[in-house]
Write a protein that holds these residues in place. Structure first.
Motif, PDB file in Angstrom:
ATOM      1  N   GLY A  12       0.811  -1.219   0.000  1.00  0.00           N
ATOM      2  CA  GLY A  12       0.000   0.000   0.000  1.00  0.00           C
ATOM      3  C   GLY A  12       0.838   1.260   0.000  1.00  0.00           C
ATOM      4  O   GLY A  12       0.313   2.369   0.083  1.00  0.00           O
ATOM      5  N   ILE A  13       2.159   1.068  -0.100  1.00  0.00           N
ATOM      6  CA  ILE A  13       3.088   2.191  -0.134  1.00  0.00           C
ATOM      7  C   ILE A  13       3.770   2.237  -1.501  1.00  0.00           C
ATOM      8  O   ILE A  13       4.228   1.210  -2.014  1.00  0.00           O
ATOM      9  CB  ILE A  13       4.153   2.068   0.980  1.00  0.00           C
ATOM     10  CG1 ILE A  13       3.497   2.122   2.363  1.00  0.00           C
ATOM     11  CG2 ILE A  13       5.226   3.143   0.853  1.00  0.00           C
ATOM     12  CD1 ILE A  13       2.740   3.383   2.670  1.00  0.00           C
ATOM     13  N   SER A  14       3.831   3.433  -2.069  1.00  0.00           N
ATOM     14  CA  SER A  14       4.609   3.653  -3.284  1.00  0.00           C
ATOM     15  C   SER A  14       6.005   4.120  -2.863  1.00  0.00           C
ATOM     16  O   SER A  14       6.147   5.207  -2.289  1.00  0.00           O
ATOM     17  CB  SER A  14       3.933   4.722  -4.158  1.00  0.00           C
ATOM     18  OG  SER A  14       4.736   5.048  -5.268  1.00  0.00           O
ATOM     19  N   PHE A  15       7.015   3.278  -3.109  1.00  0.00           N
ATOM     20  CA  PHE A  15       8.365   3.583  -2.630  1.00  0.00           C
ATOM     21  C   PHE A  15       9.064   4.573  -3.555  1.00  0.00           C
ATOM     22  O   PHE A  15       9.009   4.462  -4.775  1.00  0.00           O
ATOM     23  CB  PHE A  15       9.197   2.295  -2.538  1.00  0.00           C
ATOM     24  CG  PHE A  15       8.688   1.336  -1.505  1.00  0.00           C
ATOM     25  CD1 PHE A  15       8.967   1.510  -0.166  1.00  0.00           C
ATOM     26  CD2 PHE A  15       7.906   0.242  -1.881  1.00  0.00           C
ATOM     27  CE1 PHE A  15       8.494   0.625   0.790  1.00  0.00           C
ATOM     28  CE2 PHE A  15       7.431  -0.654  -0.937  1.00  0.00           C
ATOM     29  CZ  PHE A  15       7.720  -0.456   0.412  1.00  0.00           C
ATOM     30  N   GLU A  16       9.743   5.524  -2.939  1.00  0.00           N
ATOM     31  CA  GLU A  16      10.590   6.468  -3.674  1.00  0.00           C
ATOM     32  C   GLU A  16      12.056   6.062  -3.552  1.00  0.00           C
ATOM     33  O   GLU A  16      12.777   5.975  -4.534  1.00  0.00           O
ATOM     34  CB  GLU A  16      10.362   7.887  -3.145  1.00  0.00           C
ATOM     35  CG  GLU A  16       8.964   8.411  -3.471  1.00  0.00           C
ATOM     36  CD  GLU A  16       8.347   9.245  -2.349  1.00  0.00           C
ATOM     37  OE1 GLU A  16       9.047   9.549  -1.362  1.00  0.00           O
ATOM     38  OE2 GLU A  16       7.161   9.582  -2.463  1.00  0.00           O
ATOM     39  N   ILE A  17      12.489   5.822  -2.321  1.00  0.00           N
ATOM     40  CA  ILE A  17      13.803   5.244  -2.034  1.00  0.00           C
ATOM     41  C   ILE A  17      13.544   3.916  -1.331  1.00  0.00           C
ATOM     42  O   ILE A  17      12.692   3.841  -0.452  1.00  0.00           O
ATOM     43  CB  ILE A  17      14.623   6.150  -1.081  1.00  0.00           C
ATOM     44  CG1 ILE A  17      14.895   7.523  -1.693  1.00  0.00           C
ATOM     45  CG2 ILE A  17      15.935   5.477  -0.681  1.00  0.00           C
ATOM     46  CD1 ILE A  17      15.459   8.525  -0.693  1.00  0.00           C
ATOM     47  N   LEU A  18      14.254   2.871  -1.722  1.00  0.00           N
ATOM     48  CA  LEU A  18      14.227   1.597  -0.999  1.00  0.00           C
ATOM     49  C   LEU A  18      15.568   0.943  -1.238  1.00  0.00           C
ATOM     50  O   LEU A  18      15.859   0.459  -2.328  1.00  0.00           O
ATOM     51  CB  LEU A  18      13.080   0.692  -1.463  1.00  0.00           C
ATOM     52  CG  LEU A  18      13.014  -0.704  -0.824  1.00  0.00           C
ATOM     53  CD1 LEU A  18      12.979  -0.636   0.691  1.00  0.00           C
ATOM     54  CD2 LEU A  18      11.808  -1.480  -1.364  1.00  0.00           C
ATOM     55  N   GLU A  19      16.426   0.940  -0.197  1.00  0.00           N
ATOM     56  CA  GLU A  19      17.791   0.475  -0.390  1.00  0.00           C
ATOM     57  C   GLU A  19      18.360  -0.133   0.893  1.00  0.00           C
ATOM     58  O   GLU A  19      17.984   0.259   1.996  1.00  0.00           O
ATOM     59  CB  GLU A  19      18.699   1.635  -0.828  1.00  0.00           C
ATOM     60  CG  GLU A  19      18.774   2.767   0.203  1.00  0.00           C
ATOM     61  CD  GLU A  19      19.598   3.956  -0.269  1.00  0.00           C
ATOM     62  OE1 GLU A  19      20.021   3.965  -1.448  1.00  0.00           O
ATOM     63  OE2 GLU A  19      19.822   4.874   0.540  1.00  0.00           O
ATOM     64  N   GLU A  20      19.250  -1.092   0.697  1.00  0.00           N
ATOM     65  CA  GLU A  20      20.086  -1.582   1.789  1.00  0.00           C
ATOM     66  C   GLU A  20      21.451  -0.935   1.623  1.00  0.00           C
ATOM     67  O   GLU A  20      21.985  -0.884   0.507  1.00  0.00           O
ATOM     68  CB  GLU A  20      20.203  -3.100   1.762  1.00  0.00           C
ATOM     69  CG  GLU A  20      21.012  -3.653   2.917  1.00  0.00           C
ATOM     70  CD  GLU A  20      20.959  -5.173   3.025  1.00  0.00           C
ATOM     71  OE1 GLU A  20      21.804  -5.736   3.748  1.00  0.00           O
ATOM     72  OE2 GLU A  20      20.080  -5.799   2.394  1.00  0.00           O
ATOM     73  N   LYS A  21      22.010  -0.457   2.720  1.00  0.00           N
ATOM     74  CA  LYS A  21      23.215   0.363   2.603  1.00  0.00           C
ATOM     75  C   LYS A  21      24.132   0.143   3.798  1.00  0.00           C
ATOM     76  O   LYS A  21      23.663  -0.042   4.924  1.00  0.00           O
ATOM     77  CB  LYS A  21      22.799   1.846   2.534  1.00  0.00           C
ATOM     78  CG  LYS A  21      23.878   2.797   2.113  1.00  0.00           C
ATOM     79  CD  LYS A  21      23.291   4.158   1.781  1.00  0.00           C
ATOM     80  CE  LYS A  21      24.378   5.074   1.241  1.00  0.00           C
ATOM     81  NZ  LYS A  21      23.842   6.387   0.856  1.00  0.00           N
ATOM     82  N   GLU A  22      25.424   0.167   3.534  1.00  0.00           N
ATOM     83  CA  GLU A  22      26.423   0.150   4.608  1.00  0.00           C
ATOM     84  C   GLU A  22      26.740   1.600   4.973  1.00  0.00           C
ATOM     85  O   GLU A  22      27.080   2.400   4.096  1.00  0.00           O
ATOM     86  CB  GLU A  22      27.704  -0.552   4.152  1.00  0.00           C
ATOM     87  CG  GLU A  22      27.527  -2.018   3.820  1.00  0.00           C
ATOM     88  CD  GLU A  22      27.241  -2.870   5.042  1.00  0.00           C
ATOM     89  OE1 GLU A  22      27.914  -2.680   6.077  1.00  0.00           O
ATOM     90  OE2 GLU A  22      26.327  -3.721   4.965  1.00  0.00           O
ATOM     91  N   ILE A  23      26.590   1.931   6.242  1.00  0.00           N
ATOM     92  CA  ILE A  23      26.827   3.302   6.693  1.00  0.00           C
ATOM     93  C   ILE A  23      27.710   3.278   7.942  1.00  0.00           C
ATOM     94  O   ILE A  23      27.940   2.233   8.542  1.00  0.00           O
ATOM     95  CB  ILE A  23      25.514   4.050   7.007  1.00  0.00           C
ATOM     96  CG1 ILE A  23      24.772   3.398   8.193  1.00  0.00           C
ATOM     97  CG2 ILE A  23      24.624   4.130   5.770  1.00  0.00           C
ATOM     98  CD1 ILE A  23      23.617   4.234   8.718  1.00  0.00           C
TER      99      ILE A  23
END
Length: 197
Positions: free
Chosen positions: A164-175
């Motif tokens: 039900g969500i329209s994703f703009e950013i969706l990422e896995e990231k090392e920080i």
């Protein structure tokens, strides 16, 4: 679990610092000011930032110690913070919010999908979500997070739990985390922003 968090938040220092989460700050600054819900808000660092920018804030956590610290942080900066102590599945609001921000809101695996879907009911249509939490690749790292892999996230779990969500950013990231004394060092996170369809 509640005893663990009450003990952590009883400590004199702010467990995750008093500055907002960087991703939260960056994304909130892009949005038109309105109302924001902050579940599992802990000691109030993100709530304080939102208040300082003019947002109408409602925060909650199930830890009484978290509320005490959060209210003090807000008061010390001249703000009155609306903060409830309540379990996530018991949270109710007639009000619908412009934004919900999940910042390391790692609910128990048995209720997590239900909790996330429950909270989405409090988001307005076209309302925004800001999300950052530890990924399953965080397991074994010393920079924080649950030690139970089922409480950590994978991208496909995000897509399933936030349907039900329209994703703009969706990422896995090392920080590199530098938040208080419990979020320090190399970390694997999942971040997303999106709008409610």
């Amino acid at each position: 679990m509640k005893d663990f968090w009450n003990e952590r938040y009883d400590e004199e220092s702010y467990a995750y610092g008093s500055s907002p989460n960087e991703f939260f700050k960056q994304q909130l600054d892009k949005l038109k000011i309105g109302s924001i819900l902050l579940p599992a808000e802990g000691e109030g660092r993100n709530a304080l930032y939102a208040l300082s920018k003019g947002w109408e804030v409602l925060a909650f956590d199930f830890s009484e110690s978290a509320k005490i610290k959060a209210k003090k942080l807000a008061t010390d900066h001249g703000f009155d913070l609306n903060y409830q102590v309540i379990d996530v599945l018991e949270f109710k609001s007639v009000k619908k919010f412009d934004v919900i921000a999940f910042c390391y809101a790692h609910f128990p695996a048995a209720i997590r999908k239900k909790a996330n879907q429950h909270l989405l009911k409090s988001l307005k249509p076209k309302g925004h979500i800001i999300f950052e939490a530890f990924s399953k690749n965080q397991l074994g790292k010393s920079s924080g997070g649950p030690k139970n892999i089922d409480m950590l996230y994978a991208i496909d779990e995000i897509e399933n739990e936030f349907n039900g969500i329209s994703f703009e950013i969706l990422e896995e990231k090392e920080i590199e985390l530098n938040e208080g004394i419990y979020h320090i060092g190399d970390a694997s996170v999942i971040r997303f922003t999106g709008t409610k369809i």
